[in-house]
Structures are given as structure tokens and as C-alpha cells.
Design an enzyme around this catalytic site. Structure first.
Site, short mmCIF file in Angstrom:
data_model
loop_
_atom_site.label_atom_id
_atom_site.label_comp_id
_atom_site.label_asym_id
_atom_site.label_seq_id
_atom_site.Cartn_x
_atom_site.Cartn_y
_atom_site.Cartn_z
N ASN A 11 0.36 -1.19 -0.07
CA ASN A 11 0.07 0.11 0.07
C ASN A 11 0.99 0.93 -0.09
OD1 ASN A 11 -2.69 1.48 1.91
ND2 ASN A 11 -2.84 2.00 -0.25
N CYS A 13 2.75 1.53 -3.21
CA CYS A 13 2.66 1.94 -4.77
C CYS A 13 2.01 1.72 -5.02
CB CYS A 13 4.48 0.57 -5.15
SG CYS A 13 6.30 1.50 -4.20
N ARG A 14 1.28 0.18 -5.93
CA ARG A 14 0.90 0.51 -6.64
C ARG A 14 -0.40 0.46 -6.09
NH1 ARG A 14 1.56 -6.14 -7.81
NH2 ARG A 14 2.60 -5.41 -5.55
N SER A 15 -0.52 0.22 -5.14
CA SER A 15 -2.93 0.35 -4.65
C SER A 15 -2.98 1.84 -4.54
CB SER A 15 -3.31 -0.29 -3.35
OG SER A 15 -2.55 -0.03 -2.51
N ASP A 125 5.34 -5.60 -9.28
CA ASP A 125 5.77 -5.11 -8.41
C ASP A 125 7.01 -4.11 -8.89
OD1 ASP A 125 6.70 -3.93 -5.92
OD2 ASP A 125 6.55 -6.48 -4.90
P1 4NP Z 1 3.11 -2.08 -3.85
O1 4NP Z 1 5.53 -2.52 -3.63
O2 4NP Z 1 2.58 -3.63 -3.36
O3 4NP Z 1 2.44 -1.90 -4.72
O4 4NP Z 1 2.72 -0.62 -2.45
C1 4NP Z 1 5.68 -2.61 -2.04
C2 4NP Z 1 6.20 -1.55 -0.96
C3 4NP Z 1 6.15 -2.64 -0.08
C4 4NP Z 1 7.24 -3.76 -0.22
C5 4NP Z 1 6.67 -4.21 -1.13
C6 4NP Z 1 6.08 -4.52 -2.41
N1 4NP Z 1 8.09 -4.26 0.89
O5 4NP Z 1 8.07 -5.52 1.03
O6 4NP Z 1 8.20 -3.82 1.58
#
Ligand code: 4NP
Length: 154
Positions: A11, A13-15, A125
Site C-alpha cells: 500500500n 506503490c501500486r494501490s 511490483d
Molecule cells: P506495493 O509495493 O505492493 O505496490 O505497495 C511494495 C511495497 C513494499 C514492499 C513490497 C512491495 N515491501 O516488501 O516492503
């Protein structure tokens, strides 16, 4: 009123990018008063954190401000509260289905199913990759946000 929750892993980056882009497109399409939009992560590492600076910058370059968003984790009540729960990738989708009460499982969908023309089902991701990944995320998210807005109009 259609209540929509965008879900990724962290939560940050993408969402949140999907939330900001869809809110923007919904306004442009005259759906602003008819949708409620939020985002959440299946993981808890970034609860309370603003979106990743790379996500904020890439989204700002397209004229959309997501700096005020803060990370939160998906919670059981979300399955009651929202009408659509849209996963960014297959892993988020599987985890959401594991959490969903059976009567609400039909709300859990893949976000990119609203953009079949992209030929992709998953928003990759971008967290551990190059900043170009964030523009790729935005291209996919914009296509799906347009498809979702159209589906709500028809
Ligand atoms: P998101 O990206 O799922 O698009 O917000 C990520 C942000 C952090 C992590 C993995 C994916 N992490 O492992 O901390």
C-alpha cells in the site's frame, strides 16, 4: 454509490497510485459523486506511511497528487464495506480470497481484468526495481481505471 478498494502488497506503490488515478478519472468522467475509493495492503510493513517517493513523483508528473495518502492494511470489515476489492496481482488476489468471508468473495477481482487490451493480468511490483517500473505501473493502472469507469457508466 459504488465503494471500491484497491489492494497491493505494501500500500505504498501500486494501490495508492491506482486510488489516485481512478479518483482522477472518475472525476473527469462525471462519476465523482458516485464512487468512494480507498486502498490498502495485504502486508503491514508500511502502515501509516506516505506513498513511496518514486510513486508520488511518477504520479505527480501525470498531474495527480497522492502525497496525502497513508498506508493501511486490509481488515476484515473491508469485505463488508466495499462493493469491489481489486487486486494488483495474483498473490494479492489469492490472499484476499483466503481472507474473504464466502458471501463477499465475489467482490474480489483482478484490477487488470478491466483492461483486457493490455494483455496482462498483473500490475508488476515496482518496489525493488528501477524507477521506469513506476511509469509502467501508471500505464497499466490508467488503462484499467478507464475500463472500470466505463463499466460503472454502462
Ligand atoms: P506495493 O509495493 O505492493 O505496490 O505497495 C511494495 C511495497 C513494499 C514492499 C513490497 C512491495 N515491501 O516488501 O516492503
Amino acid at each position: 454509490m459504488t465503494k471500491i478498494l484497491f489492494v497491493c502488497l505494501g500500500n505504498i506503490c501500486r494501490s495508492p497510485m491506482a486510488e489516485g488515478v481512478f479518483r482522477h478519472i472518475a472525476e473527469l468522467e462525471g462519476l465523482g459523486g458516485q464512487v468512494e475509493v480507498d486502498s490498502a495492503g495485504t502486508g503491514a510493513w508500511h502502515v501509516g506511511a506516505p506513498p513511496d517517493p518514486r510513486a508520488q513523483n511518477a504520479t505527480a508528473r501525470r498531474g495527480i497528487d497522492i502525497s496525502m495518502l497513508r498506508g493501511r492494511q486490509v481488515k476484515p470489515h473491508d469485505f463488508e464495506r466495499f462493493d469491489l476489492i481489486l487486486a494488483m496481482d495474483a498473490e494479492n488476489h489469492a490472499n484476499l480470497l483466503r481472507m474473504a468471508p464466502p458471501e463477499h468473495a465475489h467482490k474480489v477481482k483482478m484490477f487488470l481484468d478491466y483492461a483486457p487490451e493490455t494483455g496482462q493480468r498483473e500490475v508488476p511490483d515496482p518496489y525493488f526495481g528501477h524507477s521506469d517500473g513506476f511509469n509502467r505501473v501508471l500505464d497499466l493502472v490508467e488503462a484499467a481505471a478507464r475500463g472500470l469507469a466505463q463499466s460503472l457508466k454502462s
